[in-house]
Design a protein around this motif. Structure first.
Motif, PDB file in Angstrom:
ATOM      1  N   THR A  87      12.372   2.808  -1.558  1.00 32.22           N
ATOM      2  CA  THR A  87      11.993   1.501  -1.022  1.00 32.22           C
ATOM      3  C   THR A  87      12.795   1.174   0.223  1.00 32.22           C
ATOM      4  O   THR A  87      12.246   0.629   1.195  1.00 32.22           O
ATOM      5  N   TRP A  88      14.082   1.494   0.228  1.00 29.72           N
ATOM      6  CA  TRP A  88      14.921   1.235   1.398  1.00 29.72           C
ATOM      7  C   TRP A  88      14.383   1.989   2.609  1.00 29.72           C
ATOM      8  O   TRP A  88      14.302   1.431   3.707  1.00 29.72           O
ATOM      9  N   VAL A  89      13.976   3.235   2.425  1.00 29.79           N
ATOM     10  CA  VAL A  89      13.443   4.032   3.524  1.00 29.79           C
ATOM     11  C   VAL A  89      12.119   3.436   4.029  1.00 29.79           C
ATOM     12  O   VAL A  89      11.905   3.285   5.237  1.00 29.79           O
ATOM     13  N   ILE A  90      11.231   3.098   3.101  1.00 31.61           N
ATOM     14  CA  ILE A  90       9.940   2.500   3.484  1.00 31.61           C
ATOM     15  C   ILE A  90      10.164   1.205   4.264  1.00 31.61           C
ATOM     16  O   ILE A  90       9.556   0.969   5.312  1.00 31.61           O
ATOM     17  N   ALA A  91      11.035   0.346   3.751  1.00 34.02           N
ATOM     18  CA  ALA A  91      11.279  -0.948   4.388  1.00 34.02           C
ATOM     19  C   ALA A  91      11.895  -0.771   5.771  1.00 34.02           C
ATOM     20  O   ALA A  91      11.523  -1.485   6.726  1.00 34.02           O
ATOM     21  N   LYS A  92      12.833   0.165   5.905  1.00 33.32           N
ATOM     22  CA  LYS A  92      13.456   0.402   7.213  1.00 33.32           C
ATOM     23  C   LYS A  92      12.421   0.875   8.237  1.00 33.32           C
ATOM     24  O   LYS A  92      12.410   0.414   9.387  1.00 33.32           O
ATOM     25  N   LEU A  93      11.555   1.787   7.834  1.00 33.94           N
ATOM     26  CA  LEU A  93      10.523   2.288   8.742  1.00 33.94           C
ATOM     27  C   LEU A  93       9.572   1.175   9.169  1.00 33.94           C
ATOM     28  O   LEU A  93       9.209   1.066  10.348  1.00 33.94           O
ATOM     29  N   LEU A  94       9.175   0.337   8.224  1.00 36.25           N
ATOM     30  CA  LEU A  94       8.281  -0.774   8.566  1.00 36.25           C
ATOM     31  C   LEU A  94       8.973  -1.790   9.457  1.00 36.25           C
ATOM     32  O   LEU A  94       8.369  -2.351  10.383  1.00 36.25           O
ATOM     33  N   ASP A  95      10.241  -2.038   9.185  1.00 37.54           N
ATOM     34  CA  ASP A  95      10.974  -3.017   9.980  1.00 37.54           C
ATOM     35  C   ASP A  95      11.111  -2.555  11.421  1.00 37.54           C
ATOM     36  O   ASP A  95      11.010  -3.344  12.358  1.00 37.54           O
ATOM     37  N   VAL A  96      11.316  -1.258  11.612  1.00 34.14           N
ATOM     38  CA  VAL A  96      11.472  -0.709  12.960  1.00 34.14           C
ATOM     39  C   VAL A  96      10.136  -0.665  13.699  1.00 34.14           C
ATOM     40  O   VAL A  96      10.078  -0.917  14.905  1.00 34.14           O
ATOM     41  N   THR A  97       9.061  -0.365  12.976  1.00 36.55           N
ATOM     42  CA  THR A  97       7.767  -0.170  13.630  1.00 36.55           C
ATOM     43  C   THR A  97       6.976  -1.469  13.831  1.00 36.55           C
ATOM     44  O   THR A  97       6.551  -1.781  14.938  1.00 36.55           O
TER      45      THR A  97
ATOM     46  N   GLY B 220       0.807  -1.216   0.000  1.00 37.51           N
ATOM     47  CA  GLY B 220       0.000   0.000   0.000  1.00 37.51           C
ATOM     48  C   GLY B 220       0.841   1.267   0.000  1.00 37.51           C
ATOM     49  O   GLY B 220       0.576   2.211  -0.750  1.00 37.51           O
ATOM     50  N   ILE B 221       1.884   1.269   0.827  1.00 38.26           N
ATOM     51  CA  ILE B 221       2.754   2.453   0.897  1.00 38.26           C
ATOM     52  C   ILE B 221       3.595   2.568  -0.368  1.00 38.26           C
ATOM     53  O   ILE B 221       3.744   3.666  -0.928  1.00 38.26           O
ATOM     54  N   TRP B 222       4.161   1.455  -0.833  1.00 35.83           N
ATOM     55  CA  TRP B 222       5.064   1.496  -1.985  1.00 35.83           C
ATOM     56  C   TRP B 222       4.344   1.957  -3.244  1.00 35.83           C
ATOM     57  O   TRP B 222       4.880   2.776  -4.004  1.00 35.83           O
ATOM     58  N   VAL B 223       3.156   1.445  -3.483  1.00 37.23           N
ATOM     59  CA  VAL B 223       2.398   1.863  -4.662  1.00 37.23           C
ATOM     60  C   VAL B 223       2.155   3.365  -4.617  1.00 37.23           C
ATOM     61  O   VAL B 223       2.288   4.065  -5.632  1.00 37.23           O
ATOM     62  N   THR B 224       1.817   3.881  -3.444  1.00 39.66           N
ATOM     63  CA  THR B 224       1.510   5.302  -3.303  1.00 39.66           C
ATOM     64  C   THR B 224       2.744   6.182  -3.466  1.00 39.66           C
ATOM     65  O   THR B 224       2.723   7.184  -4.191  1.00 39.66           O
TER      66      THR B 224
END
Length: 460
Positions: free
Chosen positions: A391-401, A137-141
Motif C-alpha cells: 500500500t505504501w508503494v501504491i500510495a507513493k506512486l499515485l502521490d507522485v503521478t 482499483g489498484i489496491w484491490v488488484t
C-alpha cells in the motif's frame, strides 16, 4: 445444470448464502453512515461517496478478473489464482459446496467491496475522490486479491498444498476475514495515512464527529450485516453458522462493554461514540475466531478487544500519524487481537463441529500447545507486512503521478463543496445557496439593530 450438480445443491443453503450476501453488502452503506457521522460536516458527503464509489468499482472488477484471481486454480505456491474464470467464465453451471458457484461469487464480492472501503476512514477530509477511486482499483488488484487467495481459497479440500498458502499449508484459522479483511485494511490504512499526511490543523484543532446519531445508525447496520459476514461464511445453514452467529452477538456486546468501561476509568464518562466503536471492535475481533471458540471464549475475546482498541486509538497522538477515524486502532488492532486469541481460546468442540471424527483444533488454554498460536502469528505478520509495504508503494506512486491530496484551501473550506459541488446540510448561502428557515432568520436578524428595545420585545 448437469444432473450431478443439481443433486449436490441444497435450496436452504443457497437461500442462506444469498441472504448473507445481501447482509454483507448492507455493511458498506452502514460503514458510510458510521464514518460519515464521525467526519466533520463539511466532508461527510465525500466520506460517504468513498464507500459507495467502492461498491460500484469493485463490483465491476470482481466480474472482469477479481473472482478468477482470488478463487480459481493456483499459479503456484498458493500465492495467486489464475485467469481461468475471467468474466466469470464456467461459473453458471457449477456448484460451490451445496450452493451454485454464482452464490459464492456474490458472497465473496461483498467482502472485496468492504475491505477497501474500510481504509477510507484513515484519510477523511483530505483526499481527491478521483485519486481514491484509482487507488481502490489498484489496491484491490495488487493487495486484496492475493491475500484473499492466501486466506480463503482451499482448492481441493481432500489434499493439502492445493490452495492458498495460509489456509492450506500454514493452516492458520481465519473463518471470516480477520486477516484478509481487517488486518489487511488496517495496515493499508496506516500506510496510506502516512503517505497522505496530517489534516490541516491536526492535532491542535478539535475535529469532533459532527453527527453521533449517524455513528450509532452506522454501527447498528454494521452489527446487523455482520451476521451475514460471519455466520454466512459457513456457506450453509448448519451448526457452524449457528455457532458463528451466537459468538458474533456476545463478543460484540462484551467489546462494547469493555470499551466504555475503559472510557469510564480513564475519563470519568462513557460515550456513545465509545459504545459504537467498541461494538465495531468486537465485530472485528470475533470475525476470524467465530467458528473456533465457544460463546464463553467469544465473550473473553470481545472484552479483551474492546479494552485494547479503546487504548490503541489514542496512540496516534503519541506516534504522530493522523488516522482520522481510527481505522488502525479498531481494525488492525482488533483483527490482530482476534486472530492471535484463536491460538489461546480455540476449542475442538467448535473447530471440529463438522467433522466429529476429528479432535479439532485446541488453543493453548484449551488443552492444546503453542502450535496453533504460531500459525496464527505467521498469518498476522505475513498479511500485515505485505499490506503495509504494498500500500505504501501504491500510495507513493499515485502521490507522485496524480497527487492524492486536495489543496489546503479546499480542505479548510470543505471537501464536499470543492470536490462534489454539494453540501450535506442546507444552512444558507455559504453552504450551497440554500434559502432555508435558518438563513432567513439570520438575514432578518441582521436587518434590525440588536440594541433596540422594540427588537427585544419582538424576539421575546
Amino acid at each position: 445444470m448437469p444432473p450431478d450438480v443439481l443433486e449436490s445443491l441444497n435450496s436452504g443453503d443457497t437461500a442462506w448464502v444469498l441472504a448473507a450476501s445481501a447482509l454483507v453488502l448492507l455493511m458498506t452503506p452502514g460503514l458510510a453512515f458510521f464514518y460519515g457521522g464521525m467526519s466533520r460536516s463539511k466532508s461527510v458527503l465525500n466520506m460517504m461517496m468513498m464507500s459507495f464509489g467502492t461498491i460500484a468499482l469493485v463490483s465491476v472488477i470482481w466480474v472482469l478478473y477479481g473472482y478468477s484471481l482470488a478463487f480459481s486454480g493456483d499459479v503456484g505456491n498458493g500465492l495467486i489464482g489464475n485467469l481461468d474464470k475471467i468474466g466469470l467464465k464456467d461459473t453458471l453451471l457449477t456448484a460451490s459446496g451445496t450452493s451454485p458457484e454464482l452464490a459464492f461469487v456474490a458472497f465473496q464480492l461483498m467482502f472485496a467491496i468492504i475491505t477497501p472501503a474500510l481504509i477510507s476512514g484513515a484519510i477523511a477530509d483530505r483526499v481527491k475522490f478521483g485519486a481514491w477511486m484509482v487507488f481502490v482499483g489498484i489496491w484491490v488488484t495488487v493487495v486484496y486479491l492475493p491475500v484473499a487467495h492466501w486466506v480463503f481459497y482451499f482448492g481441493d479440500t481432500s489434499k493439502t498444498g492445493d490452495g492458498g498458502w495460509l489456509a492450506d499449508s500454514v493452516l492458520a484459522l481465519d473463518f471470516a476475514g480477520g486477516t484478509a479483511v481487517h488486518i489487511n485494511a488496517g495496515m493499508a490504512a496506516l500506510a496510506l495515512a502516512l503517505v497522505v499526511g496530517k489534516r490541516v490543523g491536526w492535532p491542535k484543532e478539535q475535529m469532533r464527529p459532527h453527527n453521533l446519531p449517524f455513528v450509532l445508525l452506522g454501527a447498528g447496520l454494521l452489527w446487523f450485516g455482520w451476521f451475514g459476514f460471519n455466520a454466512g461464511s459457513a456457506l450453509a445453514a448448519n451448526g457452524q453458522a449457528a455457532v458463528a452467529f451466537v459468538n458474533t452477538q456476545v463478543a460484540t456486546g462484551a467489546a462494547a462493554l469493555g470499551w466504555i468501561i475503559v472510557e469510564k476509568l480513564r475519563h470519568g464518562k462513557s460515550t456513545t461514540l465509545g459504545l459504537a466503536s467498541g461494538a465495531v471492535a468486537g465485530l472485528v475481533a470475533i470475525t476470524p475466531a467465530c467458528a473456533s471458540v465457544n460463546p464463553l471464549g467469544a465473550i473473553a475475546i470481545g472484552l479483551i478487544a474492546g479494552a485494547l482498541c479503546a487504548v490503541a486509538v489514542g496512540l496516534k497522538y503519541r506516534l504522530g500519524f493522523d488516522d482520522s477515524l481510527d481505522v488502525v486502532g479498531v481494525h488492525a488492532v482488533g483483527g490482530i487481537t482476534g486472530a492471535l486469541l484463536i491460538g489461546l481460546f480455540a476449542t475442538g468442540t467448535v473447530t471440529g463441529i463438522l467433522t466429529p471424527e476429528s479432535d479439532g483444533v485446541n488453543g493453548l488454554l484449551m488443552g492444546g500447545g503453542l502450535e496453533q498460536l504460531g500459525r496464527q502469528a505467521i498469518g498476522v505478520v505475513a498479511v500485515g507486512a505485505f499490506s503495509f509495504v504494498a500500500t505504501w508503494v501504491i500510495a507513493k506512486l499515485l502521490d507522485v503521478t496524480m497527487g492524492l491530496r486536495v489543496t489546503p484551501e479546499d480542505e479548510v473550506s470543505g471537501i464536499d463543496q470543492a470536490a462534489h459541488a454539494e453540501t450535506a446540510y442546507d444552512l444558507g448561502p455559504s453552504t450551497g445557496g440554500g434559502t432555508g428557515a435558518l438563513a432567513a432568520a439570520v438575514a432578518a436578524a441582521k436587518e434590525k439593530p440588536a440594541d433596540k428595545p422594540a427588537d427585544r420585545k419582538v424576539e421575546a
